[in-house]
Write a protein that holds these residues in place. Sequence first.
Motif, short mmCIF file in Angstrom:
data_model
loop_
_atom_site.label_atom_id
_atom_site.label_comp_id
_atom_site.label_asym_id
_atom_site.label_seq_id
_atom_site.Cartn_x
_atom_site.Cartn_y
_atom_site.Cartn_z
N GLU A 88 -0.69 17.45 -11.93
CA GLU A 88 -1.09 17.62 -10.60
C GLU A 88 -1.47 16.25 -10.11
O GLU A 88 -1.22 15.87 -8.94
CB GLU A 88 -2.37 18.45 -10.11
N GLU A 89 -2.25 15.36 -10.98
CA GLU A 89 -2.49 13.85 -10.54
C GLU A 89 -1.03 13.31 -10.50
O GLU A 89 -0.92 12.49 -9.64
CB GLU A 89 -3.26 13.27 -11.64
N VAL A 90 -0.01 13.48 -11.16
CA VAL A 90 1.00 12.75 -11.10
C VAL A 90 1.75 13.24 -9.98
O VAL A 90 2.35 12.29 -9.25
CB VAL A 90 2.09 13.28 -12.38
N GLN A 91 1.64 14.48 -9.48
CA GLN A 91 2.41 14.79 -8.10
C GLN A 91 1.57 14.28 -7.02
O GLN A 91 2.34 13.77 -6.20
CB GLN A 91 2.04 16.32 -8.04
N ASP A 92 0.32 14.01 -7.12
CA ASP A 92 -0.30 13.39 -6.01
C ASP A 92 0.04 11.84 -5.77
O ASP A 92 0.34 11.44 -4.86
CB ASP A 92 -1.90 13.09 -6.29
N TYR A 93 0.47 11.19 -6.90
CA TYR A 93 0.88 9.75 -6.81
C TYR A 93 2.34 9.84 -6.66
O TYR A 93 3.02 9.01 -5.73
CB TYR A 93 0.78 9.20 -8.26
N ARG A 94 3.12 10.70 -6.80
CA ARG A 94 4.43 10.89 -6.36
C ARG A 94 4.68 11.27 -4.93
O ARG A 94 5.46 10.50 -4.12
CB ARG A 94 5.18 12.19 -7.21
N VAL A 95 3.60 11.97 -4.21
CA VAL A 95 3.65 12.06 -2.83
C VAL A 95 3.47 10.71 -2.23
O VAL A 95 4.07 10.32 -1.26
CB VAL A 95 2.63 13.23 -2.36
N LYS A 96 2.35 9.82 -2.70
CA LYS A 96 2.19 8.69 -2.25
C LYS A 96 3.45 7.76 -2.18
O LYS A 96 3.51 6.96 -1.26
CB LYS A 96 0.95 8.07 -2.86
N CYS A 97 3.95 7.75 -3.22
CA CYS A 97 5.30 6.60 -3.68
C CYS A 97 6.32 7.26 -2.79
O CYS A 97 7.02 6.55 -2.04
CB CYS A 97 5.56 7.07 -5.10
N LEU A 98 6.63 8.51 -2.35
CA LEU A 98 7.59 9.09 -1.47
C LEU A 98 7.21 8.83 0.11
O LEU A 98 8.28 8.25 0.64
CB LEU A 98 7.68 10.61 -1.79
N ASN A 99 5.88 8.75 0.27
CA ASN A 99 5.70 8.35 1.79
C ASN A 99 5.81 6.93 1.90
O ASN A 99 6.45 6.50 2.86
CB ASN A 99 4.10 8.59 1.93
N ASN A 100 5.51 5.98 0.78
CA ASN A 100 5.76 4.63 0.88
C ASN A 100 7.41 4.15 1.04
O ASN A 100 7.55 3.39 1.72
CB ASN A 100 5.06 3.87 -0.26
N LEU A 101 8.09 5.14 0.38
CA LEU A 101 9.56 4.85 0.32
C LEU A 101 10.21 5.18 1.57
O LEU A 101 11.01 4.47 2.18
CB LEU A 101 10.18 5.83 -0.79
N ALA A 102 9.81 6.39 2.40
CA ALA A 102 10.12 6.74 3.65
C ALA A 102 9.69 5.44 4.59
O ALA A 102 10.71 5.12 5.35
CB ALA A 102 9.48 8.00 4.07
N THR A 103 8.77 5.13 4.44
CA THR A 103 8.17 3.88 5.36
C THR A 103 9.30 2.60 5.30
O THR A 103 9.75 1.90 6.13
CB THR A 103 6.81 3.50 5.25
N ALA A 104 9.54 2.56 4.10
CA ALA A 104 10.37 1.25 3.72
C ALA A 104 11.90 1.61 4.28
O ALA A 104 12.60 0.65 4.73
CB ALA A 104 10.64 0.95 2.34
N GLN A 105 12.26 2.73 4.27
CA GLN A 105 13.52 2.91 4.47
C GLN A 105 13.72 2.98 6.06
O GLN A 105 14.70 2.70 6.54
CB GLN A 105 13.84 4.50 4.02
N LEU A 106 12.58 3.25 6.70
CA LEU A 106 12.59 3.12 8.18
C LEU A 106 12.62 1.89 8.65
O LEU A 106 13.50 1.38 9.53
CB LEU A 106 11.10 3.85 8.74
#
Length: 237
Positions: A88-106
């Motif tokens: 579950e902790e891995v998933q939380d970090y994965r969500v943060k990373c995905l949000n950061n990636l989406a911002t970079a893609q924008l």
Amino acid sequence: MEREPDIPAWAPLLYQLQLLNIREKPDALTLPIADRIRIGNQKRERGNFHFQREEFSLAARAYCMALDVLTTRSRDGDNDAAVAEEEEEVQDYRVKCLNNLATAQLKLEQYDEALHTSRDVLFLEPNNVKALFRTGKLLSDKGEYKEAMETLKKALKLEPATKAIHVELSKLVKRQSGGNDTQKWKAKPSEVFGENIAPFLIPSKKKPSGISWKFLLGALVVALGSLVTSVILTARN
């Protein structure tokens, strides 16, 4: 900085390196969960470093590398409570990373990729408000108004006080109604020139009240003329 007695300050230094060993990249699934979190966060922080320097391509690449490590698939037999908590902790970090990636893609104007990444966030965390807002905005920009409305309404329900969601919903309603965005908009002077618009403003003309200053000046000239004439006549007599 120099090093006495053999290296003066600002001296050019030549280093000779020798490659001793090469290790293959480990499979993330073979790593302990704690190592996955540690390595994944190191790569995510590297992405944040590049993002702050506006190196968005490098940031996106670092986030993708972090996601490769931050996998949430457990090995066979790892079903106890401790492992589930770590996953579950891995998933939380994965969500943060995905949000950061989406911002970079924008930032890179990769809108389809950003929409796909935002949906990946919602797959892992359906009530993530940042991903809901980003998804709704991107869908609205693509003209998919129905799905955009449902997504933004869900975000508003979770955070009713967030002004940005209200603004985006208002824009979406105007787009759905059709034609409202094409109406001519007349800007106010402050919106055109900024706050300091004093040089562009012309004082309004006010109607004169009472005795005009021109009348007073004329009367003064006449009085002075009469006084001068009187003095001249007196001197002649």
